[in-house]
Scaffold this active site. Structure first.
Site, PDB file in Angstrom:
ATOM      1  N   LYS A   1       0.776  25.765  49.226  1.00 25.45           N
ATOM      2  CA  LYS A   1      -0.347  25.135  49.903  1.00 25.45           C
ATOM      3  C   LYS A   1      -1.414  26.175  50.251  1.00 25.45           C
ATOM      4  CE  LYS A   1       2.516  21.640  52.301  1.00 25.45           C
ATOM      5  NZ  LYS A   1       1.877  20.405  51.839  1.00 25.45           N
TER       6      LYS A   1
ATOM      7  N   ASP B   1       7.107  23.583  55.326  1.00 25.78           N
ATOM      8  CA  ASP B   1       6.770  23.290  53.936  1.00 25.78           C
ATOM      9  C   ASP B   1       5.644  24.203  53.465  1.00 25.78           C
ATOM     10  OD1 ASP B   1       6.416  22.208  51.454  1.00 25.78           O
ATOM     11  OD2 ASP B   1       5.420  20.394  52.155  1.00 25.78           O
TER      12      ASP B   1
ATOM     13  N   ASP C   1       5.559  20.871  45.663  1.00 24.66           N
ATOM     14  CA  ASP C   1       5.094  20.432  46.975  1.00 24.66           C
ATOM     15  C   ASP C   1       5.417  18.965  47.233  1.00 24.66           C
ATOM     16  OD1 ASP C   1       3.977  20.768  49.465  1.00 24.66           O
ATOM     17  OD2 ASP C   1       1.918  20.434  48.809  1.00 24.66           O
TER      18      ASP C   1
ATOM     19  N   ASP D   1       6.735  18.922  59.389  1.00 25.92           N
ATOM     20  CA  ASP D   1       7.230  18.185  58.233  1.00 25.92           C
ATOM     21  C   ASP D   1       8.671  17.717  58.407  1.00 25.92           C
ATOM     22  OD1 ASP D   1       6.453  17.029  55.861  1.00 25.92           O
ATOM     23  OD2 ASP D   1       7.072  18.707  54.604  1.00 25.92           O
TER      24      ASP D   1
ATOM     25  N   ARG E   1      10.585  13.853  48.693  1.00 28.15           N
ATOM     26  CA  ARG E   1      11.348  12.830  47.960  1.00 28.15           C
ATOM     27  C   ARG E   1      12.608  13.419  47.331  1.00 28.15           C
ATOM     28  NH1 ARG E   1       5.868  11.749  44.923  1.00 28.15           N
ATOM     29  NH2 ARG E   1       5.228  12.597  46.926  1.00 28.15           N
TER      30      ARG E   1
ATOM     31  N   LYS F   1      13.788  12.716  56.870  1.00 25.73           N
ATOM     32  CA  LYS F   1      13.362  13.908  56.125  1.00 25.73           C
ATOM     33  C   LYS F   1      13.195  15.063  57.108  1.00 25.73           C
ATOM     34  CE  LYS F   1       9.250  15.904  53.955  1.00 25.73           C
ATOM     35  NZ  LYS F   1       7.820  15.682  53.613  1.00 25.73           N
TER      36      LYS F   1
END
Length: 459
Positions: free
Chosen positions: A238, A231, A308, A249, A312, A226
């Site tokens: 966030k 992010d 967020d 991230d 995935r 990933k």
């Protein structure tokens, strides 16, 4: 100066470090002169772990170091010394109570790491002289760990999707591997719609980078990372505290890249495919929205519950593509969930596997190289938490319960059941300085995974 050097005849003049615990302190004292014992007493050294005492001769020259250790912790035994001992060359004394010199040396090297891209080094680390064979075995692991740390520590302005691609291209050049990538709208043409949707809001286009290496006749191994280079959380933005360290991230991609380098350097007999999904999860007029529905590469439709939960989305198309190659083994690294940290804290990557034998082998490898991971269940009854009333599933369960498990279950939906698969949900970060673990990016589960692959494929 390198933290480790080969202990040649010339290096035998190095200063001995005697690693000693409280049970063996009396024996260590007997090897000292009376003036040295008095100086030891005046300094209050009692061999507590993490402490040390400098032993001088009658001229004031440093001739020995006593280092307090926990006898069962070879990796951490001397890891705090490279930055604290006087700059010189040392070696582990034969009288030491620590019995694994390779783990001691590895810990020393990990403790000597500094990230100095944006500032001058505070000081050169002290050097440890080690056996030539040990150095040969350790250096690839040391370099791979440093690579993970460097990649994660680099701020997003200098570590965007294109920079991850450049790192992989350099890896391909080094090991004569084939590298290709799909960038921006090329992802849509090649049927990677979910990856594209997750990264399309950034001014730096999303991309999937693929590296291929090895003989076609060898077992196929797919390694996926990933690579969310920053992010924001997207429209589910966030808080400031939550966003502060989101340069990390892409820690999963850093692990995958470093592992690929270890595999190729060791010439493991595998047909390797490295896949890194690289994006920024940004906010703009074309950001994906809660409630949007995406048809993934696999044909499974996904309703966006929370923007967020982009990790995935970034991974699912890559997992589908990897599965299409029908590999002998597929594994992925990801800084996927805060829930894993709530469950296990910052030091333990959560291990999920769809194959019990694979999970057991990974745990054994983890213990063998002192690189901990912790097994978590793919608890199938929790699949219902991902149900959507308008699509095949949602990308994030509305409940806060079992967040690491539901994220892993989401990924599992895109892995063919017959393919052994392993998912590591890792923090990839140290919140504070500790011996051998400087604040910032960290490799977690990397050495364990490489050990597993060496055992599985005969090296």
């Amino acid at each position: 100066m390198s933290a480790l050097i080969e202990r040649t005849a010339g290096a035998r003049q190095s200063i001995a470090i005697e690693a000693v615990d409280t049970a063996h302190l009396a024996a260590a004292r007997k090897r000292l002169t009376a003036p040295q014992r008095r100086a030891l007493d005046e300094g209050g050294f009692v061999a507590n772990p993490g402490t040390f005492a400098l032993i001088n001769d009658t001229t004031g020259k440093l001739v020995r170091v006593l280092a307090g250790v926990h006898a069962g912790d070879s990796l951490g035994a001397l890891s705090g010394l490279p930055a604290t001992l006087p700059e010189a060359t040392y070696h582990l004394a034969d009288e030491s109570t620590i019995t694994d010199p390779m783990q001691v040396a590895l810990g020393w090297a990990l403790g000597a790491y500094q990230f100095n891209r944006y500032r001058k080094a505070k000081r050169a680390p002290a050097t440890l002289a080690v056996a030539a064979n040990d150095l040969k075995k350790l250096q690839p692991l040391i370099d791979a760990t440093a690579q993970v740390r460097d990649l994660v520590n680099t701020p997003t302005e200098d570590m965007g999707p294109q920079h991850l691609a450049a790192a992989i291209k350099q890896l391909g050049k080094t090991y004569k591997a084939k590298v290709r990538e799909w960038v921006g709208d090329e992802l849509l043409k090649a049927n990677f719609p979910t990856l594209h949707a997750a990264g399309r809001a950034s001014h730096r286009e999303p991309r999937l980078i693929e590296l291929s290496w090895g003989k076609a006749s060898h077992p196929k191994l797919v390694v996926i990372g990933k690579g969310v280079c920053f992010d924001t959380g997207g429209l589910n933005i966030k808080t400031g505290d939550g966003m502060r360290w989101m340069k990390k991230d892409m820690g999963g991609a850093a692990h995958a890249i470093a592992l690929a380098g270890l595999i190729m350097q060791a010439k493991l007999p595998v047909r390797l495919t490295l896949l890194v999904s690289a994006i920024e999860n940004a906010v703009s007029g074309n950001s994906i929205r809660p409630g949007d529905i995406i048809t993934t590469r696999s044909g499974i439709t996904v309703e966006i519950d929370n923007t967020d939960a982009e990790g995935r989305l970034v991974l699912c198309d890559a997992l589908t593509y990897g599965g299409e190659q029908k590999p002998d083994l597929m594994l992925n690294f990801a800084t996927l969930t805060g829930a894993a940290r709530v469950a296990l804290g910052p030091d333990l990557p959560a291990l999920f596997a769809n194959n019990h034998a694979l999970a057991s082998a990974m745990l054994a490898a983890s213990r063998a190289v002192n690189d901990p991971v912790w097994p978590m269940p793919l608890w199938q009854p929790y699949r219902k938490m991902l149900d959507s009333h308008v699509a095949d599933l949602v990308n994030s369960a509305p409940s806060r319960h079992a967040g690491a498990i539901t994220a892993a279950l989401y990924l599992e939906r895109f892995v063919p059941s017959e393919i052994p698969w392993m998912h590591l949900d890792t923090y990839a970060w140290n919140d504070a300085d500790r011996p051998g673990r400087p604040r910032g990016g960290e490799a977690m589960g990397l050495r364990a995974t490489f050990e597993l692959l060496q055992q599985r494929y005969g090296h």
